[in-house]
Design a protein around this motif. Sequence first.
Motif, short mmCIF file in Angstrom:
data_model
loop_
_atom_site.label_atom_id
_atom_site.label_comp_id
_atom_site.label_asym_id
_atom_site.label_seq_id
_atom_site.Cartn_x
_atom_site.Cartn_y
_atom_site.Cartn_z
N SER A 255 0.82 -1.21 0.00
CA SER A 255 0.00 0.00 0.00
C SER A 255 0.85 1.25 0.00
CB SER A 255 -0.91 0.03 1.23
OG SER A 255 -1.83 -1.02 1.22
N CYS A 256 0.31 2.30 -0.64
CA CYS A 256 0.79 3.66 -0.48
C CYS A 256 -0.29 4.40 0.29
CB CYS A 256 1.06 4.33 -1.83
SG CYS A 256 1.52 6.08 -1.68
N LEU A 257 -0.08 4.63 1.58
CA LEU A 257 -1.11 5.24 2.41
C LEU A 257 -1.33 6.70 2.05
CD1 LEU A 257 -0.18 3.68 5.90
CD2 LEU A 257 -1.87 2.90 4.22
N GLN A 258 -0.30 7.38 1.51
CA GLN A 258 -0.46 8.77 1.12
C GLN A 258 -1.46 8.93 -0.02
OE1 GLN A 258 4.08 8.89 1.03
NE2 GLN A 258 3.57 11.07 1.24
N CYS A 259 -1.44 7.93 -0.93
CA CYS A 259 -2.31 8.02 -2.11
C CYS A 259 -3.50 7.06 -2.02
CB CYS A 259 -1.51 7.72 -3.37
SG CYS A 259 -0.05 8.76 -3.57
N ASP A 260 -3.63 6.36 -0.90
CA ASP A 260 -4.70 5.38 -0.71
C ASP A 260 -4.72 4.38 -1.88
OD1 ASP A 260 -6.77 4.18 0.66
OD2 ASP A 260 -8.33 5.31 -0.40
N LEU A 261 -3.54 3.82 -2.17
CA LEU A 261 -3.35 2.88 -3.28
C LEU A 261 -2.94 1.53 -2.69
CD1 LEU A 261 -1.46 3.65 -6.56
CD2 LEU A 261 -0.87 1.62 -5.25
N HIS A 262 -3.60 0.45 -3.14
CA HIS A 262 -3.39 -0.87 -2.54
C HIS A 262 -3.31 -1.94 -3.62
CE1 HIS A 262 -4.63 1.27 1.08
NE2 HIS A 262 -5.67 1.71 0.37
N VAL A 263 -2.44 -2.94 -3.42
CA VAL A 263 -2.20 -3.98 -4.42
C VAL A 263 -2.00 -5.33 -3.72
CG1 VAL A 263 -0.72 -4.75 -6.33
CG2 VAL A 263 -1.07 -2.31 -5.94
N HIS A 264 -2.63 -6.39 -4.29
CA HIS A 264 -2.33 -7.74 -3.81
C HIS A 264 -0.82 -8.01 -3.93
CE1 HIS A 264 -6.66 -8.78 -4.83
NE2 HIS A 264 -6.52 -9.29 -3.62
N PRO A 265 -0.22 -8.78 -3.02
CA PRO A 265 1.19 -9.14 -3.18
C PRO A 265 1.47 -9.84 -4.51
CG PRO A 265 0.48 -9.64 -0.95
CD PRO A 265 -0.75 -9.23 -1.72
N TYR A 266 0.58 -10.74 -4.93
CA TYR A 266 0.82 -11.45 -6.19
C TYR A 266 0.73 -10.50 -7.37
CZ TYR A 266 0.88 -15.17 -9.63
OH TYR A 266 1.23 -15.98 -10.68
N CYS A 267 -0.24 -9.57 -7.34
CA CYS A 267 -0.38 -8.60 -8.42
C CYS A 267 0.84 -7.68 -8.48
CB CYS A 267 -1.65 -7.79 -8.24
SG CYS A 267 -3.18 -8.74 -8.47
N ALA A 268 1.37 -7.31 -7.30
CA ALA A 268 2.56 -6.47 -7.27
C ALA A 268 3.76 -7.19 -7.86
CB ALA A 268 2.85 -6.05 -5.83
N LYS A 269 3.89 -8.47 -7.54
CA LYS A 269 5.00 -9.26 -8.06
C LYS A 269 4.90 -9.42 -9.57
CE LYS A 269 7.35 -13.70 -7.31
NZ LYS A 269 7.30 -14.99 -6.58
N SER A 270 3.68 -9.52 -10.09
CA SER A 270 3.47 -9.70 -11.53
C SER A 270 3.86 -8.46 -12.33
CB SER A 270 2.01 -10.06 -11.82
OG SER A 270 1.68 -11.30 -11.25
N GLN A 271 3.95 -7.31 -11.67
CA GLN A 271 4.34 -6.09 -12.37
C GLN A 271 5.81 -6.13 -12.81
OE1 GLN A 271 1.76 -3.57 -12.81
NE2 GLN A 271 0.75 -5.44 -12.16
N LYS A 272 6.57 -7.06 -12.27
CA LYS A 272 7.99 -7.16 -12.60
C LYS A 272 8.24 -7.82 -13.96
CE LYS A 272 9.45 -5.50 -8.63
NZ LYS A 272 10.23 -4.24 -8.53
#
Length: 579
Positions: free
Chosen positions: A421-438
């Motif tokens: 999460s980015c709490l400043q921007c209220d942005l949240h991502v599943h761990p698997y979805c975040a890993k897939s961005q690589k």
Amino acid sequence: MDIKPFLHEHYLLFDKYKDQKACCDHCNQRIVGWAFTCETCKFWLHESCAKQQLPGQIPHPLHSQHLLTLHVARSFYICDRCLSLTQGCIYSCKKCNLNLDLICASLTTPYKTPQEASERSHHRHKTIQYFSHSHRLSLFNYRKVRKDEYSCRWCEKLLSGMPYGCLRYPCSSRESIDNNFEHGSTSSLVDREVTIGKVTGQKGTEIDYFDHEHPLRFYEVIRKNESFLCKACTLEIYDQAYVCKYGCKYYLHKACTKLSHELLHPLHPQHSLKLITSRFQFTCDECRQWFDGFCYRCYACDFKLDVKCATLSVPENESQRLKEMETRSKLCPFNQHHKLNFFIYGSTLRFYPECHFCDQQLQGPSYECIYCEYKLHESCLEFPLEMQLHFHPLHSLRLIPFARKTCLVCKYLIYRKIRYSCLQCDLHVHPYCAKSQKRTVKSKSHMHNLYYFGPNAGSGFYRDKKTCDECKERFSRTPFYFCMECGIMLHIKCTVPHSVKSKYHIHPLTLKDYFKEDDSGEYYCDICEEERDPQHHSYYCAKCEAPFVAHIDCGLNSVEENAEAEEPSTNLASDFDHT
């Protein structure tokens, strides 16, 4: 003809190696794939170089009627002279089923003394039938033959001396058990009338067992079936057991029907432990295995042992055991005041919870924070606490537990307890979805990046019966490429070419949906040298014996400029340079 085949003064380990910096002592080329090594001298030989230095056939005084032929064994054998576990180069007579390791094949005399010959003859081909394994187990002299050591399946200590093991494929000695088991010395806590592995009984005998409402009938042999698990120890049943007379799925090894109802155990001497047969999952305080069979429990101290640990004698070095357990303890990454509990999920549980990081079933070494209420694979505990994603360059995303949010990538609810999460921007991502961005590819026909999602992608992607934007076929739990901005999904075959010619390899690379070259547990891309998930698609060389494997994006980004093109299977695939 040379009757003294020789490679090295010490016994050589034989295994499959990857990313070794060592070079072969014969050809001076880098070690890749199957090779021999001496851990003492740091001596290395390619499999092919070893075969070049050995005669194809030799005579031997131990077997004068036939010549012995060189054979490179990747499975395990027992040397018929020294009875030692053997792998790699052996000399064998297939007609007579005789095998000699290199050391024994180089000896010019059969045995040193008649007493040695008599002793070897007594132990050769000695086998027992173990109650939880379908094949007979062979007696052998254990020695290390691969880079990894083997442990006893029952007491979980490293093998030594003369153990029993299954050498039949595919068991390949993974089912080794300690020789003491046959001697009946594993425990002084089980009733003396029972000797596990030497049980006797008459077919058709019935008993009334306190834990089951129906009589149990004795059977000498039960057909092989993975669903036949003992209710007490949860091990498979292949031989003598008691089964419910009226067809309930209730099975007990004969030995397990004789378990003591109460016992004193050296690991918990202050109170007696009572046998609990009610079904509940617990962590054994000795081996840390997560268990759902019978339990020996002290209610006053909440101390619990599974049947296997309760019927074993106390470890010889208890302080060493506690020290080893302490090295596995870790602190919660979200609160350094919380200590994580270490446990192991075995292979016989009826139900496996899911990891709060990757959403996959927990099996093997795992950790739990009872305060933050999450469980993780040991491997998932190595997750980065911060991650920088290209679509949000202003801030890093931090790993945060708790609170339900919607994932920016897949647009589905994050119902697990851990997210980026980015709490400043209220942005949240599943761990698997975040890993897939690589793992990103860029097609000329699509303006946005396409992200690879493997077979473990979240179930939310498949709920709406989505179809491939290229071929219009429906998805069915298969890997895919995903556009985060447009929300479209594409089959792998509809996105990237079937083969490419990389400038980092002499042969064309072929697309493969799954590639696991060995059982090391560590897999890397041969182009970027970063970790590779063997369950994900990759490009590999089908011509080389030593596998060359690369991430899809690494293969595409390294395509030779003048490579000739093959007929592409789809419109999108033609956007990439390929062979």
